[in-house]
Design a protein around this motif. Structure first.
Motif, PDB file in Angstrom:
ATOM      1  N   VAL A  56       1.148  -0.431  -0.105  1.00 31.52           N
ATOM      2  CA  VAL A  56       0.533   0.534  -0.114  1.00 31.52           C
ATOM      3  C   VAL A  56       1.425   1.121   0.085  1.00 31.52           C
ATOM      4  CG1 VAL A  56      -1.707   1.109   1.585  1.00 31.52           C
ATOM      5  CG2 VAL A  56      -1.623  -1.458   1.158  1.00 31.52           C
ATOM      6  N   GLN A  67      -6.183   7.378   8.875  1.00 30.59           N
ATOM      7  CA  GLN A  67      -5.687   6.498   8.304  1.00 30.59           C
ATOM      8  C   GLN A  67      -5.192   5.325   8.375  1.00 30.59           C
ATOM      9  OE1 GLN A  67      -3.262   9.291   5.491  1.00 30.59           O
ATOM     10  NE2 GLN A  67      -5.239   9.287   4.225  1.00 30.59           N
ATOM     11  N   LEU A 108      -9.168   0.732   1.393  1.00 29.57           N
ATOM     12  CA  LEU A 108      -8.300   1.870   1.560  1.00 29.57           C
ATOM     13  C   LEU A 108      -9.094   2.978   1.297  1.00 29.57           C
ATOM     14  CD1 LEU A 108      -5.361  -0.591   0.243  1.00 29.57           C
ATOM     15  CD2 LEU A 108      -5.476   0.690   3.103  1.00 29.57           C
TER      16      LEU A 108
END
Length: 558
Positions: A56, A67, A108
């Motif tokens: 990622v 996040q 995400l």
């Protein structure tokens, strides 16, 4: 930090839908693994030794607490409760099931993150100084430029099928904390004679089987020309780069084969061709991006709690002396969180630890975290009077190790425990070195020392630019570890020199002990670092410590 526009959100959603369909076709057998491979790589999915791995992107290493919480949730739901932070400011999940990866990508996207171009022959995640926007020595925050480069390079139609991967780094400081000279293309902010900020352009750096320090392509580039010049550099290499041999396909080989003068000539010619096409839209976009990177509102508060703890608590004082760096705002500090407790896997953080760091950032750190290329986590903006409370919370979750820059603050790639390319183990070697010197209680006496370990010649552990580099290789089915000395990852970048024959798995930690003993015997004072001592006295005393007189005499005769 940057927030997605409607276009960004729609773009990522579309890519995720495409990949979900591709995964479905792979699972049904409609796509073979060979057909699926280039598609999964474009979305950050690798096939490792034991499972798929998802990489990622954390653009220029910047995260907010929401996040980081999402990364922890993903680790719990679809992996094994942890993630691995890498030297390129990414996070990797080592155990996902292929069928679950589309769900991970959707999760995400909820927090404006993705895995696009974290693999493949494209422009990878753009990295930056992990102290950006906070460092006292900074000319300007480089992250708006890094974000502009990220947007420009994502799915750029000309640069999706290049000879090999391409890595870009940006720093706004004369003191290089972004390893710029080990990148394919890098921008280091400088000032010209008139005091105007611009960029020194560095090209052709890289490690791997042919390590090279990047060369200066331009001494000064005005910021308004940065995007056009980037396009010129990449397009020249895209045309010249070797496609007949993947080991010679990186831009460092192109620069070596053609010479920096010829690359400069071609780049400048291409730049003059395309510069008129840049009519200001890029600068307007940069202005909009810069507005999103406004500095926090720093408080003017007393330092009484910090001073009490610093004077009364030796454990806190040790952590503060080791893990804090100077901030540009009075009363503030940059706090580095070591995720390298002695004996642990460098770069690994559990989901619980991620949540703790996220909550601390939200409460005390203006909701910002950074991932460093040294596989640690940074709180870039913390008031010093909050540090005793921050330290107490970190300590209760095994996150208060006071070893930043010390011998146990080791960079290590996943090695043969995970990676299909690795030829030796990296993680256990790092763990054993850290544990051994903790047992010896020598870490603080040794001082500043960078050990970096790679499990194969691809050098993901940056061993070439370590003060002490360790490279694991397979020699006739036996793990062998070569040692290099004198590497440097800063603005004075240098490739380390190999000491001689390698050492077996059971021999490498004692070999490092002998090196450290030689250094401590040879240094002029406790203030002289390992690198300074090595540069002063050279290789011979260290070779003697490693191999003895017999090997030294034999190598001289040869």
């Amino acid at each position: 930090m940057y927030s997605y526009s409607d276009f960004d959100a729609a773009f990522v959603a579309q890519r995720n839908r495409q990949f979900r369909d591709q995964v479905s076709r792979r699972l049904s057998g409609a796509l073979t693994e060979d057909e699926f491979k280039p598609l999964r790589l474009m979305n950050g999915v690798y096939l490792q030794l034991h499972a798929y791995m998802l990489r990622v992107a954390i653009p220029y290493g910047t995260l907010n607490s929401r996040q980081m919480h999402k990364l922890a949730d993903i680790a719990d739901r679809w992996d094994q409760g942890y993630g691995h932070f890498t030297t390129r400011q990414n996070i990797q999940y080592n155990w996902p099931k292929l069928a679950d990866i589309p769900e991970m990508l959707e999760a995400l996207a909820e927090v404006e993150m993705h895995a696009i171009q974290t693999s493949g022959n494209t422009i990878r995640n753009v990295t930056a100084d992990h102290f950006a926007g906070a460092a006292a020595d900074e000319i300007a925050d480089p992250r708006p430029v890094a974000e502009l480069l990220r947007q420009w390079s994502t799915d750029h139609p000309e640069f999706q099928f290049m000879p090999r991967k391409f890595k870009i780094a940006v720093t706004g400081s004369p003191n290089d904390r972004a390893v710029t000279k080990a990148h394919d293309l890098a921008y280091r902010m400088v000032r010209n004679e008139a005091g105007e900020p611009g960029y020194e352009v560095i090209v052709g750096g890289g490690l791997g089987r042919t390590p090279m320090v990047g060369k200066v392509l331009r001494d000064f580039l005005p910021q308004e020309d940065l995007l056009a010049y980037s396009e010129a550099v990449v397009s020249v290499w895209n045309m010249l780069g070797r496609r007949d041999n993947k080991y010679k396909a990186r831009i460092k080989i192109t620069v070596h084969e053609h010479g920096i003068e010829e690359i400069q000539r071609l780049t400048e010619a291409r730049f003059e061709e395309i510069k008129p096409l840049y009519t200001g839209a890029d600068q307007a976009q940069l202005k909009a991006i810069e507005a999103q990177f406004a500095a926090p509102e720093f408080a003017n508060r007393p330092l009484s709690a910090f001073e009490r703890a610093y004077n009364a608590d030796p454990v806190f004082r040790s952590w503060a002396d080791t893990n804090l760096s100077e901030h540009k705002a009075p009363g503030y500090a940059i706090a580095q969180i070591s995720i390298k407790k002695h004996g642990q896997t460098p770069g690994d953080a559990t989901s619980e630890q991620m949540r703790v760091m996220a909550d601390i950032a939200a409460e005390f750190g203006h909701d910002e975290l950074r991932i460093s290329h040294e596989q640690n986590v940074v709180l870039p903006h913390v008031h010093k009077d909050d540090l005793p409370e921050i330290h107490a919370r970190l300590k209760s979750h095994d996150l208060a190790t006071a070893n930043i820059g010390k011998i146990s603050d080791i960079i290590a790639c996943p090695g043969m425990d995970y990676c299909a390319l690795a030829t030796a183990r990296s993680i256990p070697v790092a763990q054993q070195i850290a544990t051994r010197f903790d047992e010896l209680k020598l870490e603080n006496d040794i001082g500043d020392l960078k050990i970096k370990i790679s499990g194969c010649i691809n050098a993901c552990g940056h061993h070439h630019v370590a003060h002490i580099g360790i490279l694991g290789l397979d020699r006739g089915g036996v793990e062998t570890y070569q040692i290099t000395l004198g590497g440097d990852h800063t603005e004075n970048a240098e490739i380390g020199t190999r000491t001689g024959p390698g050492f077996g798995y059971d021999e490498i930690v004692p070999a490092i002990e002998r090196l450290i003993a030689a250094y401590m015997e040879q240094r002029l004072s406790e203030e002289e670092t390992f690198l300074e001592t090595y540069r002063r006295i050279g290789m011979p005393p260290f070779k003697e410590a490693l191999y003895g007189d017999v090997v030294n005499k034999r190598s001289k005769a040869a």
